[in-house]
Structures are given as C-alpha cells and as structure tokens.
Design an enzyme around this catalytic site. Structure first.
Site, PDB file in Angstrom:
ATOM      1  N   PHE A  50       0.901  -1.326  -0.090  1.00  0.00           N
ATOM      2  CA  PHE A  50      -0.010   0.020   0.075  1.00  0.00           C
ATOM      3  C   PHE A  50       1.001   1.386   0.000  1.00  0.00           C
ATOM      4  O   PHE A  50       1.395   1.573   1.039  1.00  0.00           O
ATOM      5  CB  PHE A  50      -0.890   0.008   1.155  1.00  0.00           C
ATOM      6  N   ASP A 105       9.431   3.009   1.504  1.00  0.00           N
ATOM      7  CA  ASP A 105       8.486   3.540   2.145  1.00  0.00           C
ATOM      8  C   ASP A 105       8.254   3.672   3.525  1.00  0.00           C
ATOM      9  O   ASP A 105       7.580   2.605   3.972  1.00  0.00           O
ATOM     10  CB  ASP A 105       7.349   3.388   1.365  1.00  0.00           C
ATOM     11  N   LYS A 125       2.773  11.528   7.205  1.00  0.00           N
ATOM     12  CA  LYS A 125       1.921  11.215   7.967  1.00  0.00           C
ATOM     13  C   LYS A 125       2.556  12.012   9.448  1.00  0.00           C
ATOM     14  O   LYS A 125       2.379  13.283   9.543  1.00  0.00           O
ATOM     15  CB  LYS A 125       1.620   9.750   8.386  1.00  0.00           C
TER      16      LYS A 125
END
Length: 414
Positions: free
Chosen positions: A153, A238, A267
C-alpha cells in the site's frame, strides 16, 4: 432562502445522527467511518459531539504519533501562522533550509524534496528513480522498471493503484501505467530474480501496514539493500507509516542498520496538524532533478517546514522511540495473553500491531464497533484483522486498560 444554507444542510452539529446523515448525502462514499463524530482531541483522547471520551488507538494511521494537539507542535504552528504561511517555491523562505537540515541529520541522508501527502512522496520517488535510471544507469528510454511487493500500500493515485494487488484498491481505475514488477513480500530470492539491467529501483514498505502490519523476517531488509547494491539498483523505502518513532526506532530500517537511496516520509512528519511529506535521498540520486521538472505549490511551505522541524526536534531526544520500544513490549505481551482467547495471531513492532481475530467472534468491523461502544477507537482491515497504533505519548496504564477492554469484548463475543 436561509442566509446560511450550507449550515442548515449540514444539520445539527451536536446531533451525531444528523451529522452522519449529512455526510452521507454530501460527501463521496470513498470511506466507511465508524459511527462516531469526533469534535475535540487532546493527547491520546478524543471526544465526540456529545462529550463521550474515546482512547484513540489508531492515531490517524500514525499521522498522530505525538498525539492530538501536542503543545510543542501547536506552539510552532501558532508562531508561524503569525508571520508567514505560504510563498510557493517561486521564492525562498526562512524555514525550509532548517527543515531539510533536520531531516538530513535525523535520517543520515543528504537532500530533501518536500511534498505534502504520502502519495505525492511515492509518485516523486518513482519519477526520481526513473530519471536516475535513464541518466545515470543508462537504461534505454521508457524501459525502466520498478520492483514492488505484493500486498503493498503506497497510496491512491492511478499510477500507484496500478501495481496494487488489492482488488478493492486496484479494480476499476485503469488503464494503468506500465513499468512495475510485482514480487512476493519477504521473499528475497524472488526479488533478486526480478532485478535486471532495466530495473531502476525496488520500492517496498519495511513493514506493510495496510496489509495487517506484516513484519518481514530478520535480515530481509538488509538482504534487499545488499541485492540492490550488487545489481546497481536504487532502494526506495516507504516509511510513511512505519517511520518517525512508530516501531521503537526513528525508522523501521534502523532495526537492521540499513540506509536506502530514497526514503519516503509523511504522516507523522506533519505532527497531526498539516499534511507534510518528503523524499530524502543521497545527493547523487537527487541531483537528477532540475528546475521545472517537478514541483508542488504547497511543498516546503513555511508553515509545514516549521511544524516539520518541531517534529524532528521531538524525535531528536530519542524519548518517543524509547517509549514505543518499551510500551511495544507491553502491547505484545498483552496480545500474547489473548492469543487463543479470541486472538488467533498477532504481529507487530513497537507500538504497532496487526491482530487477527477468530472469525467466529465477528469481522474486524464488528469488533471495531464493539470496542467503540467501550470507548476504544481502532481500525479494521482485511476481514477479521484490526490494527492498533496508539500515539507514542500513551501511558502504560492507558495501554493495559485498553488491552483489558479488548479481552472483555473478545470474551463477550466468543
């Protein structure tokens, strides 16, 4: 006609049912939130519009690593709001260099490309890797490939969902961009076999979050780094969810002493206040970008840079990494005691866990709703799996209390 038609259309803001009904009418149905309407937050706690309190065990998918409205981050935001918020990169601003210097020191890399969202960081890394492949590695034009992992993801853009193996994220949005090779996660021989003269990069999550907090075998990440070096391929990691303290280290890669060529952050970098992301890389690789070839109006704006710098300062003390490591052991021990008592298995690192629930008890969504009724907010994923990722500011007694409630809810459903 009412002077404020939009207010009337939104319904009574103190009535949860009215707010949810208004969202259902007016907002695209690309999410299915739990039926709670959050109005306030502080630390690890939030309140709904009726004043009911909930312990936030999701932390905005790690965007709230430092909790809701951390005083140092709010202060940094207020201070910057009083002076300058946005210039665009058409001009220099007095906050960006300090932000980039902090990221370089924190990550051990050299150069920062500031962006806003996680998906932007991933798209940026893809562009950088391809440009590097053509200009440095010598891959023939338009033949560069990037190796990714199954069950990944990395975001929701059409490029990214094109190499997703999740049919819910993938199906119905094509045609998709070519140039990606999917291999099984945590399978080093398969990854090595996929590397060739046209491979620009390997793009993986050091821990797969959306897949259910899948932690690879010890040595896998080190093996990826070694394999990419041997093959003359970039390693793009990531760490948008796993980075910035979540796993008990600054980066999940730190557990194996690995440094990538490109590091993707997001984030928690915005402190739960504004969207901030970045690609941080080696000077050689980042040098392939030249003026005009890539950009973002809001990327590197003074407000984001000021808040991002305050986040880096919090992490520089090591306090939050230590808390995540210490309390992560409490979390793992508590879940271990529930294994066989409604929990089939659990995985995780630091204050991050994926918990597979016995399907006889219910789906992950059903369990999330039962926990919400008891004052705990979690998120389901993939059937009967839930994720727990509380703010790193959570106290041990709050965490153990939450585990006790989870045990009670599981016992009620068995």
């Amino acid at each position: 006609m009412s002077a404020h038609p939009s207010t009337e259309a939104a319904g009574d803001p103190t009535d949860p049912a009215a707010v949810i009904a208004a969202e259902d009418r007016l907002v695209a149905h690309n999410y299915r939130p739990l039926p709670v309407v959050v109005a306030r937050g502080e630390g690890v706690w939030v309140e709904d519009v009726r004043g009911n309190r909930y312990l936030d065990l999701l932390a905005g998918y790690s965007a709230l690593n430092f909790g809701h409205r951390h005083p140092a981050l709010v202060e940094a935001a207020h201070r910057q709001l009083d002076t300058l918020t946005l210039t665009s990169r058409a001009f220099h601003n007095d906050r960006l260099a300090a932000f980039a210097a902090g990221l370089a020191e924190l990550t051990g890399l050299d150069v920062t490309l500031p962006m806003n969202t996680g998906a932007e960081a991933v798209e940026s890394a893809i562009k950088i890797a391809r440009k590097w492949a053509y200009e440095v590695k010598g891959v023939p034009r338009d033949r560069a490939r990037i190796v990714v992992a199954a069950d990944n993801f990395h975001g929701r853009t059409t490029t990214i969902v094109g190499f997703s193996t999740d049919p819910v994220a993938h199906d119905g949005f094509g045609p998709y961009a070519p140039g990606f090779t999917v291999v099984p996660y945590n399978d080093l021989p398969a990854l090595e076999a996929a590397l060739d003269d046209t491979t620009a990069a390997v793009l993986i999550e050091p821990i797969q979050g959306e897949a259910g907090v899948i932690v690879p075998d010890d040595g896998y990440l080190r093996g990826v780094r070694e394999a990419t070096r041997r093959a003359g391929v970039l390693f793009a990691a990531d760490e948008i969810q796993s980075g910035l303290g979540r796993t008990g280290r600054t980066l999940a890669l730190d557990h194996e002493g690995v440094r990538p060529d490109l590091l993707l952050l997001g984030k928690a970098l915005g402190g739960g206040l504004v969207p901030v992301s970045a690609v941080v890389g080696t000077r050689e690789v980042m040098a392939v970008l030249r003026p005009g070839e890539h950009g973002s109006t809001f990327g590197g704006n003074p407000l984001s840079a000021a808040i991002g710098t305050a986040v880096i300062n919090l992490l520089a003390t090591g306090e939050y990494q230590e808390r995540a490591e210490r309390l992560g052991k409490v979390l793992a021990a508590g879940l271990g005691r529930l294994t066989g008592r409604g929990v089939l298995r659990h995985r995780g690192r630091g204050l991050w866990a994926g918990i597979d629930i016995d399907p006889a008890i219910g789906t992950g969504r059903q369990l999330s709703e039962r926990l919400m009724a008891r004052g705990l907010l979690v998120k389901d994923t993939h059937g009967s799996t839930i994720r727990i990722a509380p703010p790193l500011t959570i106290e041990e007694e709050e965490l153990t209390g939450a585990l006790d409630i989870l045990g009670e809810v599981l016992a009620e459903g068995s």
